[in-house]
Design a protein around this motif. Structure first.
Motif, PDB file in Angstrom:
ATOM      1  N   LEU A  59       0.801  -1.226   0.000  1.00  0.00           N
ATOM      2  CA  LEU A  59       0.000   0.000   0.000  1.00  0.00           C
ATOM      3  C   LEU A  59       0.839   1.284   0.000  1.00  0.00           C
ATOM      4  N   PRO A  60       1.943   1.384   0.751  1.00  0.00           N
ATOM      5  CA  PRO A  60       2.746   2.620   0.639  1.00  0.00           C
ATOM      6  C   PRO A  60       3.230   2.905  -0.773  1.00  0.00           C
ATOM      7  N   SER A  61       3.726   1.882  -1.464  1.00  0.00           N
ATOM      8  CA  SER A  61       4.169   2.080  -2.849  1.00  0.00           C
ATOM      9  C   SER A  61       2.996   2.384  -3.769  1.00  0.00           C
ATOM     10  N   ILE A  62       1.853   1.770  -3.516  1.00  0.00           N
ATOM     11  CA  ILE A  62       0.683   2.018  -4.353  1.00  0.00           C
ATOM     12  C   ILE A  62       0.245   3.470  -4.244  1.00  0.00           C
ATOM     13  N   PHE A  63       0.254   4.025  -3.036  1.00  0.00           N
ATOM     14  CA  PHE A  63      -0.153   5.415  -2.866  1.00  0.00           C
ATOM     15  C   PHE A  63       0.847   6.376  -3.499  1.00  0.00           C
ATOM     16  N   VAL A  64       2.115   6.034  -3.498  1.00  0.00           N
ATOM     17  CA  VAL A  64       3.087   6.872  -4.212  1.00  0.00           C
ATOM     18  C   VAL A  64       2.763   6.899  -5.702  1.00  0.00           C
ATOM     19  N   GLY A  65       2.404   5.745  -6.254  1.00  0.00           N
ATOM     20  CA  GLY A  65       1.992   5.705  -7.652  1.00  0.00           C
ATOM     21  C   GLY A  65       0.721   6.490  -7.916  1.00  0.00           C
ATOM     22  N   LEU A  66      -0.218   6.476  -6.948  1.00  0.00           N
ATOM     23  CA  LEU A  66      -1.446   7.259  -7.106  1.00  0.00           C
ATOM     24  C   LEU A  66      -1.150   8.750  -7.142  1.00  0.00           C
ATOM     25  N   PHE A  67      -0.236   9.219  -6.296  1.00  0.00           N
ATOM     26  CA  PHE A  67       0.115  10.636  -6.294  1.00  0.00           C
ATOM     27  C   PHE A  67       0.834  11.025  -7.584  1.00  0.00           C
ATOM     28  N   MET A  68       1.746  10.176  -8.039  1.00  0.00           N
ATOM     29  CA  MET A  68       2.440  10.472  -9.293  1.00  0.00           C
ATOM     30  C   MET A  68       1.472  10.477 -10.468  1.00  0.00           C
ATOM     31  N   GLY A  69       0.546   9.529 -10.471  1.00  0.00           N
ATOM     32  CA  GLY A  69      -0.444   9.502 -11.544  1.00  0.00           C
ATOM     33  C   GLY A  69      -1.387  10.693 -11.502  1.00  0.00           C
ATOM     34  N   LEU A  70      -1.704  11.183 -10.298  1.00  0.00           N
ATOM     35  CA  LEU A  70      -2.578  12.342 -10.192  1.00  0.00           C
ATOM     36  C   LEU A  70      -1.913  13.596 -10.753  1.00  0.00           C
ATOM     37  N   GLY A  71      -0.620  13.769 -10.477  1.00  0.00           N
ATOM     38  CA  GLY A  71       0.098  14.902 -11.064  1.00  0.00           C
ATOM     39  C   GLY A  71       0.167  14.821 -12.578  1.00  0.00           C
ATOM     40  N   ALA A  72       0.406  13.605 -13.094  1.00  0.00           N
ATOM     41  CA  ALA A  72       0.438  13.446 -14.554  1.00  0.00           C
ATOM     42  C   ALA A  72      -0.938  13.660 -15.175  1.00  0.00           C
ATOM     43  N   SER A  73      -1.992  13.307 -14.449  1.00  0.00           N
ATOM     44  CA  SER A  73      -3.344  13.493 -14.991  1.00  0.00           C
ATOM     45  C   SER A  73      -3.701  14.970 -15.108  1.00  0.00           C
TER      46      SER A  73
END
Length: 374
Positions: A273-287
């Protein structure tokens, strides 16, 4: 017999001797706490920092606004007046309620600097006119543009929200599934990682010409581009978190009779889950980036379309107004995601917080440390 009584008495005295330092330490803690509370009294000039800054900004605006049209400066004058009244009310509230004062202690310098920045902006644009109005408009003009185009801005914000949530949700779902498959299964990792290395680094905005030709709808192509921008970071971080799950966790679960489904959903995914949330934040910035670019190219509504349309007509006040809406819009979504992360990963400490911590917390810990009582 006498010797045993003497020994027991000695132990009792020793025990009382150990209790005395504990009581003394508790008294020391109470004294330090009371001293910290007394030392933590906020002076009156600190409480008046925001009202004074608001008064200076309002006074400068009243002097400078004589050079501007009356209809353009009236809304900004009302805004500054309301802010000044609110700052005075907040100062009085902090003076009478220590809890509110402690809550606002860390935000007070930020509000003061922000209000003074508005004053500096007013002086540069409307006061001394150091820059041409086409480059940097006055705040009153930006606010008036927001009021005049409030219906179109609201419609554009609503369309951007729907498009962003649709593309982001599609990208998160697909990225999570592919990330779990690649991180857990070796055959899927063998065939999926080369595709991920080739397609993933390509920016999603580079696919705009192909998406406009292939997709029958501009809205669908924009959502697909946002999903593609989110898919890569979510997939990479999810696969990394799944593959780096501790072997001891999996071995213990297998020893207790856990099957593959239990290992994936109850062991590997919670550990990742910690790594997954990092990916969610990175994806949100790219979106966010992909949303603005995709709307400015093919979509006929949205904040990106509004910026492109206002720029085409040289309406730079509307451009700045849309940028203000974007800042509030994207920051709100990011704050909600941080709240979700803090709720799900409540056991994690030392992670980056989106909110500003109060400045006095470190000083409070230094003044009144908690003693280690055995």
């Amino acid at each position: 017999m006498l010797q045993s009584q003497e020994i027991s008495r000695g132990e009792t005295v020793t025990g009382r001797g150990t209790e005395a330092p504990e009581a003394a330490s508790v008294q020391t803690l109470d004294a330090a706490t009371s001293g910290a509370i007394a030392a933590d009294e906020t002076p009156w000039h600190a409480l008046l920092a925001v009202p004074l800054a608001a008064a200076v900004t309002l006074g400068v605006h009243l002097v400078v606004s004589k050079k501007e049209p009356l209809g353009e400066s009236r809304s900004y004058t009302i805004f500054l007046t309301l802010f000044f009244a609110g700052a005075i009310a907040a100062a009085l509230t902090q003076w009478h309620w220590p809890a509110v004062r402690a809550r606002m202690r860390g935000l007070r310098p930020l509000f003061t600097a922000s209000v003074l920045l508005l004053c500096a902006w007013e002086l540069i644009t409307s006061g001394f006119r150091l820059l041409p109005l086409s480059c940097l408009l006055s705040l009153s003009g930006v606010l008036q543009c927001m009021i005049n185009d409030r219906a179109l801005l609201f419609d554009s914000t609503w369309h951007s929200l729907v498009l962003l949530l649709g593309g982001y949700g599609l990208g998160v779902a697909s990225g999570f599934i592919t990330g779990v498959c690649i991180g857990w299964s070796k055959p899927v990792r063998y065939w999926g990682m080369p595709l991920l290395k080739v397609v993933g680094p390509i920016p999603a905005t580079a696919w705009i010409p192909l998406a406009m030709v292939v997709s029958p709808s501009a809205v669908f192509s924009a959502a697909a581009l946002i999903a593609l921008a989110v898919w890569f970071p979510v997939t990479m971080l999810t696969a990394s978190g799944i593959s780096n799950t501790r072997t001891s966790y999996l071995d213990v679960a297998r020893t207790l009779g856990a099957g593959p489904r239990y290992l994936i959903f109850r062991v590997a995914i919670p550990a990742a889950l910690p790594s997954i949330f990092v990916g969610l934040f990175m994806g949100l910035g790219a979106s966010f980036l992909t949303l603005v670019v995709a709307e400015s190219v093919g979509v006929k509504s949205g904040l990106g379309w509004y910026v492109s349309w206002a720029q085409g007509w040289a309406e730079y006040g509307k451009v700045y107004a849309s940028l203000v809406i974007m800042a509030a819009f994207f920051s709100t979504i990011m704050t909600l995601l941080f709240k979700l992360r803090d709720r799900v990963l409540v056991w994690q400490k030392g992670m980056i917080k989106w909110e500003l911590p109060p400045f006095a917390c470190a000083r409070w810990r230094k003044v009144s440390p908690r003693p280690m009582i055995p």
